[in-house]
Design a protein around this motif. Structure first.
Motif, PDB file in Angstrom:
ATOM      1  N   GLU A 147      73.044  24.557 -78.429  1.00 46.30           N
ATOM      2  CA  GLU A 147      72.292  25.948 -78.890  1.00 46.30           C
ATOM      3  C   GLU A 147      70.519  25.956 -78.321  1.00 46.30           C
ATOM      4  O   GLU A 147      70.436  24.461 -78.963  1.00 46.30           O
ATOM      5  CB  GLU A 147      72.238  25.912 -80.518  1.00 46.30           C
ATOM      6  N   PRO A 148      70.473  26.245 -77.893  1.00 47.01           N
ATOM      7  CA  PRO A 148      68.772  26.442 -77.473  1.00 47.01           C
ATOM      8  C   PRO A 148      67.470  26.204 -78.515  1.00 47.01           C
ATOM      9  O   PRO A 148      67.718  26.996 -79.886  1.00 47.01           O
ATOM     10  CB  PRO A 148      68.328  27.518 -76.345  1.00 47.01           C
ATOM     11  N   ALA A 149      67.049  25.309 -78.586  1.00 43.93           N
ATOM     12  CA  ALA A 149      65.827  25.673 -78.988  1.00 43.93           C
ATOM     13  C   ALA A 149      64.704  26.524 -79.233  1.00 43.93           C
ATOM     14  O   ALA A 149      65.113  27.395 -78.508  1.00 43.93           O
ATOM     15  CB  ALA A 149      64.943  23.945 -78.764  1.00 43.93           C
ATOM     16  N   ALA A 150      64.521  26.508 -80.650  1.00 46.91           N
ATOM     17  CA  ALA A 150      63.388  27.935 -80.604  1.00 46.91           C
ATOM     18  C   ALA A 150      62.012  27.699 -80.604  1.00 46.91           C
ATOM     19  O   ALA A 150      61.690  26.854 -81.267  1.00 46.91           O
ATOM     20  CB  ALA A 150      63.745  29.224 -81.603  1.00 46.91           C
ATOM     21  N   VAL A 151      61.182  28.425 -80.523  1.00 45.97           N
ATOM     22  CA  VAL A 151      59.250  28.116 -81.379  1.00 45.97           C
ATOM     23  C   VAL A 151      60.006  27.262 -82.718  1.00 45.97           C
ATOM     24  O   VAL A 151      59.184  26.382 -82.712  1.00 45.97           O
ATOM     25  CB  VAL A 151      58.054  29.370 -80.918  1.00 45.97           C
ATOM     26  N   ALA A 152      59.980  28.310 -83.597  1.00 45.92           N
ATOM     27  CA  ALA A 152      59.853  27.730 -84.830  1.00 45.92           C
ATOM     28  C   ALA A 152      60.761  25.985 -84.717  1.00 45.92           C
ATOM     29  O   ALA A 152      59.810  25.658 -85.858  1.00 45.92           O
ATOM     30  CB  ALA A 152      60.359  29.057 -85.704  1.00 45.92           C
ATOM     31  N   ASP A 153      61.356  25.936 -83.903  1.00 46.16           N
ATOM     32  CA  ASP A 153      61.702  24.880 -84.484  1.00 46.16           C
ATOM     33  C   ASP A 153      61.190  23.507 -84.131  1.00 46.16           C
ATOM     34  O   ASP A 153      61.543  22.032 -84.347  1.00 46.16           O
ATOM     35  CB  ASP A 153      62.927  24.260 -83.139  1.00 46.16           C
TER      36      ASP A 153
ATOM     37  N   ASP B 129      58.552  26.842 -72.705  1.00 46.51           N
ATOM     38  CA  ASP B 129      59.758  27.023 -71.914  1.00 46.51           C
ATOM     39  C   ASP B 129      60.775  27.669 -72.643  1.00 46.51           C
ATOM     40  O   ASP B 129      61.692  27.006 -72.301  1.00 46.51           O
ATOM     41  CB  ASP B 129      59.127  27.235 -70.232  1.00 46.51           C
ATOM     42  N   GLU B 130      60.874  28.190 -73.017  1.00 48.26           N
ATOM     43  CA  GLU B 130      62.345  29.045 -73.576  1.00 48.26           C
ATOM     44  C   GLU B 130      63.282  29.061 -72.824  1.00 48.26           C
ATOM     45  O   GLU B 130      64.423  28.673 -72.955  1.00 48.26           O
ATOM     46  CB  GLU B 130      62.355  29.831 -74.621  1.00 48.26           C
TER      47      GLU B 130
ATOM     48  N   GLN C  36      64.097  25.579 -71.479  1.00 48.83           N
ATOM     49  CA  GLN C  36      64.172  24.383 -72.487  1.00 48.83           C
ATOM     50  C   GLN C  36      62.955  23.674 -72.626  1.00 48.83           C
ATOM     51  O   GLN C  36      63.185  22.040 -72.803  1.00 48.83           O
ATOM     52  CB  GLN C  36      65.284  24.317 -73.262  1.00 48.83           C
TER      53      GLN C  36
ATOM     54  N   ARG D 210      68.877  21.650 -86.136  1.00 48.05           N
ATOM     55  CA  ARG D 210      68.196  22.560 -87.232  1.00 48.05           C
ATOM     56  C   ARG D 210      67.642  21.919 -89.155  1.00 48.05           C
ATOM     57  O   ARG D 210      66.945  21.375 -90.040  1.00 48.05           O
ATOM     58  CB  ARG D 210      67.859  24.088 -87.829  1.00 48.05           C
TER      59      ARG D 210
END
Length: 195
Positions: A70-76, A137-138, A141, A162
């Motif tokens: 699963e890709p990372a998000a800014v909140a991670d 850069d989402e 990644q 997470r």
């Protein structure tokens, strides 16, 4: 049991890593090999510091090849992270890839800064440095930042858990890395644990 392993490896190759380096806690039929998921290997690495370097390296290379998490998000990236394992440290005797010092990273995307604190020995001061221009850069990644006059460095995220607070990435400087989220309570309770 060999047929079962072949079927499992064919259906889901990135979810199985076959290890023979230690006795298997779980057996499938008569199979004597340990079946470990990438999550199990990386959680043991980050949280217990006891996954063998070869297992961690193989897991990270497989994740990099398959790009299957699963890709990372800014909140991670919120909070502080400790660099636990680095492929750069596998070249040093006795370390097995685990960091002998404590490196804490704070990815502050709002301030566009990576703050890095390095604790070496209890009687020496911390070394602090700041990476500027931090951006994520989402789609790719990738985190990018620059320290002083050096060329930009990148961390390409390979894995995010997470719930466990574990991430893995390939750094353009230090190779493959595993980091864990550090809670404020853990920081206050354990100033520096040498391994």
């Amino acid at each position: 049991s060999e047929g079962v392993m072949l079927v499992l490896a064919t259906l889901c190759p990135h979810a199985l890593l076959l290890q023979t380096s230690r006795p298997a806690p779980h057996r499938h039929g008569g199979c004597a090999m340990l079946i470990d998921t990438p999550a199990a290997v990386l959680k043991r690495c980050a949280l217990q510091r006891n996954s063998p370097a070869a297992d961690v390296q193989r897991t990270l290379e497989e994740l990099e090849r398959t790009q299957s998490t699963e890709p990372a998000a800014v909140a991670d990236f919120d909070g502080r992270w400790e660099l636990v394992w680095s492929s750069a440290a596998t070249k040093l005797p006795l370390l097995n890839g685990y960091m002998p010092n404590r490196e804490l990273l704070s990815w502050d995307l709002q301030a566009a800064q990576l703050r890095l604190e390095i604790e070496t020995l209890p009687f020496l001061p911390k070394i602090s440095t700041v990476g500027q221009g931090l951006a994520f850069d989402e789609a790719a990644q990738t985190l990018t930042y620059a320290i002083k006059d050096k060329p930009p460095s990148q961390w390409r995220i390979l894995y995010v858990d997470r719930a466990a607070g574990v991430m893995a990435a390939r750094s353009s400087v230090t190779g493959l890395n595993v980091i864990k989220r550090v809670s404020a309570a853990a920081e206050a309770a354990a100033p520096l644990v040498a391994s």
